[in-house]
Design a protein around this motif. Sequence first.
Motif, PDB file in Angstrom:
ATOM      1  N   ILE A 450      33.819  38.583  43.346  1.00 26.19           N
ATOM      2  CA  ILE A 450      34.317  37.229  43.085  1.00 26.19           C
ATOM      3  C   ILE A 450      34.653  36.555  44.405  1.00 26.19           C
ATOM      4  N   GLY A 451      34.236  35.308  44.531  1.00 21.78           N
ATOM      5  CA  GLY A 451      34.526  34.535  45.732  1.00 21.78           C
ATOM      6  C   GLY A 451      35.699  33.599  45.523  1.00 21.78           C
ATOM      7  N   VAL A 452      36.513  33.478  46.566  1.00 19.14           N
ATOM      8  CA  VAL A 452      37.640  32.548  46.547  1.00 19.14           C
ATOM      9  C   VAL A 452      37.245  31.355  47.417  1.00 19.14           C
ATOM     10  N   TYR A 453      37.325  30.153  46.857  1.00 18.16           N
ATOM     11  CA  TYR A 453      36.870  28.948  47.550  1.00 18.16           C
ATOM     12  C   TYR A 453      38.021  27.972  47.746  1.00 18.16           C
ATOM     13  N   SER A 454      37.957  27.265  48.859  1.00 17.80           N
ATOM     14  CA  SER A 454      38.873  26.156  49.120  1.00 17.80           C
ATOM     15  C   SER A 454      38.027  24.949  49.482  1.00 17.80           C
ATOM     16  N   ASP A 455      38.091  23.909  48.634  1.00 18.22           N
ATOM     17  CA  ASP A 455      37.231  22.727  48.827  1.00 18.22           C
ATOM     18  C   ASP A 455      35.760  23.138  48.921  1.00 18.22           C
ATOM     19  N   ASP A 456      35.369  24.042  48.021  1.00 18.37           N
ATOM     20  CA  ASP A 456      33.981  24.536  47.925  1.00 18.37           C
ATOM     21  C   ASP A 456      33.544  25.342  49.152  1.00 18.37           C
ATOM     22  N   LYS A 457      34.487  25.792  49.967  1.00 19.70           N
ATOM     23  CA  LYS A 457      34.175  26.637  51.127  1.00 19.70           C
ATOM     24  C   LYS A 457      34.689  28.046  50.852  1.00 19.70           C
ATOM     25  N   LEU A 458      33.796  29.051  50.985  1.00 19.41           N
ATOM     26  CA  LEU A 458      34.179  30.435  50.729  1.00 19.41           C
ATOM     27  C   LEU A 458      35.170  30.915  51.792  1.00 19.41           C
ATOM     28  N   ILE A 459      36.351  31.376  51.355  1.00 16.41           N
ATOM     29  CA  ILE A 459      37.369  31.829  52.302  1.00 16.41           C
ATOM     30  C   ILE A 459      37.699  33.309  52.145  1.00 16.41           C
ATOM     31  N   GLU A 460      37.291  33.921  51.024  1.00 12.68           N
ATOM     32  CA  GLU A 460      37.599  35.328  50.807  1.00 12.68           C
ATOM     33  C   GLU A 460      36.776  35.843  49.630  1.00 12.68           C
ATOM     34  N   THR A 461      36.516  37.133  49.631  1.00 15.39           N
ATOM     35  CA  THR A 461      35.860  37.774  48.487  1.00 15.39           C
ATOM     36  C   THR A 461      36.703  38.946  48.022  1.00 15.39           C
ATOM     37  N   THR A 462      36.623  39.253  46.737  1.00 12.68           N
ATOM     38  CA  THR A 462      37.349  40.389  46.179  1.00 12.68           C
ATOM     39  C   THR A 462      36.533  40.953  45.025  1.00 12.68           C
ATOM     40  N   THR A 463      36.938  42.091  44.528  1.00 14.40           N
ATOM     41  CA  THR A 463      36.223  42.732  43.420  1.00 14.40           C
ATOM     42  C   THR A 463      37.195  43.073  42.304  1.00 14.40           C
ATOM     43  N   THR A 464      36.671  43.206  41.102  1.00 17.10           N
ATOM     44  CA  THR A 464      37.461  43.632  39.956  1.00 17.10           C
ATOM     45  C   THR A 464      36.524  44.240  38.914  1.00 17.10           C
ATOM     46  N   ASN A 465      37.065  44.946  37.952  1.00 13.50           N
ATOM     47  CA  ASN A 465      36.277  45.583  36.893  1.00 13.50           C
ATOM     48  C   ASN A 465      36.238  44.702  35.648  1.00 13.50           C
ATOM     49  N   PHE A 466      35.111  44.735  34.949  1.00  9.36           N
ATOM     50  CA  PHE A 466      34.934  43.981  33.708  1.00  9.36           C
ATOM     51  C   PHE A 466      34.513  44.957  32.611  1.00  9.36           C
ATOM     52  N   LEU A 467      35.192  44.891  31.473  1.00  9.73           N
ATOM     53  CA  LEU A 467      34.927  45.806  30.364  1.00  9.73           C
ATOM     54  C   LEU A 467      34.174  45.099  29.255  1.00  9.73           C
ATOM     55  N   GLY A 468      33.255  45.826  28.615  1.00 10.37           N
ATOM     56  CA  GLY A 468      32.519  45.314  27.467  1.00 10.37           C
ATOM     57  C   GLY A 468      32.309  46.426  26.444  1.00 10.37           C
ATOM     58  N   PRO A 469      31.753  46.098  25.304  1.00  3.69           N
ATOM     59  CA  PRO A 469      31.534  47.137  24.263  1.00  3.69           C
ATOM     60  C   PRO A 469      30.429  48.092  24.668  1.00  3.69           C
ATOM     61  N   ARG A 470      30.529  49.323  24.212  1.00 12.45           N
ATOM     62  CA  ARG A 470      29.540  50.337  24.539  1.00 12.45           C
ATOM     63  C   ARG A 470      28.168  50.023  23.951  1.00 12.45           C
ATOM     64  N   SER A 471      28.143  49.241  22.933  1.00 12.00           N
ATOM     65  CA  SER A 471      26.861  48.942  22.296  1.00 12.00           C
ATOM     66  C   SER A 471      25.980  48.076  23.187  1.00 12.00           C
ATOM     67  N   TYR A 472      26.592  47.422  24.163  1.00 16.15           N
ATOM     68  CA  TYR A 472      25.810  46.596  25.064  1.00 16.15           C
ATOM     69  C   TYR A 472      25.540  47.392  26.326  1.00 16.15           C
ATOM     70  N   LYS A 473      24.329  47.928  26.461  1.00 16.99           N
ATOM     71  CA  LYS A 473      23.968  48.707  27.628  1.00 16.99           C
ATOM     72  C   LYS A 473      22.584  48.299  28.093  1.00 16.99           C
TER      73      LYS A 473
END
Length: 473
Positions: A450-473
């Motif tokens: 995920i990018g963090v923007y200030s006035d549409d300018k990228l200033i930082e990036t970070t990561t995180t986990n996203f969960l979904g159902p097992r049926s979607y693989k």
Amino acid sequence: METPKNEKFRDSISTIDESGNRSWVFPKKPSGKFYKYRSYVSYFLLIFLLTAPFIKINGNQFLLFNVLERKFNIFGFPFWPQDFHLLVISMIIGVVFIILFTVIFGRIFCGWICPQTIFLEMVFRKIEYWIDGDRGKQIRLDKQPWNAEKIRKRLLKWFIFFVISFIIANVFLAYLIGGDTLISYITGNPFDNISTFISLTIFTCVFYFIFAWFREQVCIIACPYGRLQGVLLDNKTINVAYDYKRGEREEGRSKFKKNEDREALGKGDCIDCKQCVVVCPTGIDIRNGTQLECVNCTACIDECDHMMESVGLPKGLIRYESEENIENKKPFKLNARIKGYSAVLFILVGILIGMLFLRNDVEATILRLPGQLYQHKENNIISNVYTFKVINKTTKDINNVSYKILSHKGTIKLVSNHDFVVPKQGLAEGTLFIEINSAALEKDKIKLEIGVYSDDKLIETTTTNFLGPRSYK
């Protein structure tokens, strides 16, 4: 190292007499080449120490160690609790630097850079010479009864010492709470900040005690660095050392006689004038070899060189040298050990500087809300809820901050439904939703960038986990 002739083994520190009482040191006022150079270094460091809490770089205090509020500025770089790993690495590098530096160059830090030595020798001791006079006058003044002259000099000296201790305490406090905060306290009513006033009083009394009475005992008894050096020094370490080979020869020391060929007679070049002893601020005789009290202040070098020059003998009887070089009568040179250690020191300092410059001014974290599962929405959209935090380490507000998914197709929706502002040297936090079409989920748990923007300018990036159902693989 062998014990020089005409000297007996000393099994107690130099500032304790035979009865076990404190033996007060009245050193002669030093002078000479090294003392002049050391004065220049000391004046520069004094200016630095007294002004660093009030210097700002990009709005940040140059040096700040606010432990209570967990704010740290080092050379203008602000450190937050999230930068703790950098602080730890910096401390480790500092310890390694001190160890390697000491192994090579001995206690040169103590004599030339240590604030204790600088304030004592270049401030308080000079005031003492100005009021009480040089060594002989100080000894006579100490022994004379409490008459009008002694009372006047003592009160004047103690008053000036207390004022300077008060100034040092203020500067020390500025390092802990910030220069601007201290100035606001000073210009305001002291009873509005009674805790700070009490702290200032305690610091003043501590500094007054150290510089007016405890003095060299700090280096001998209290300083942990001084004790550490005792296990780090070896016969290859460069120290202020007495050349006993030349000073003693076969016949040992003896008084100077005019037109005498001392070398032909087997007499050492040491004329036993004891000027190296009376000028020492810790009261030792450097001719007894390396001692724990010696802080490498070079006063004995200057005094010995002056005496050698006066009697027409070569200077350098006391000099910066290793015991190994004195024993083997070899001149100092940069050996492989010194070059190797110096290279390591250079690399470590480079790493530290590089880490400081590469550190981000903005730090963002996005964490899934504990205990919350994903949600199904219309059109096969899977939604996760998160908390976010953005830390601004700069001295300017960061405006119009927004998030965008960089690694996958999807949308981020803030609970506030609009971009936000991160205040200077502050943080912004809140809640957001990340929505991704189920067709884009390769497995039940994916990592998003995920990018963090200030006035549409990228200033930082970070990561995180996203969960979904097992049926979607």
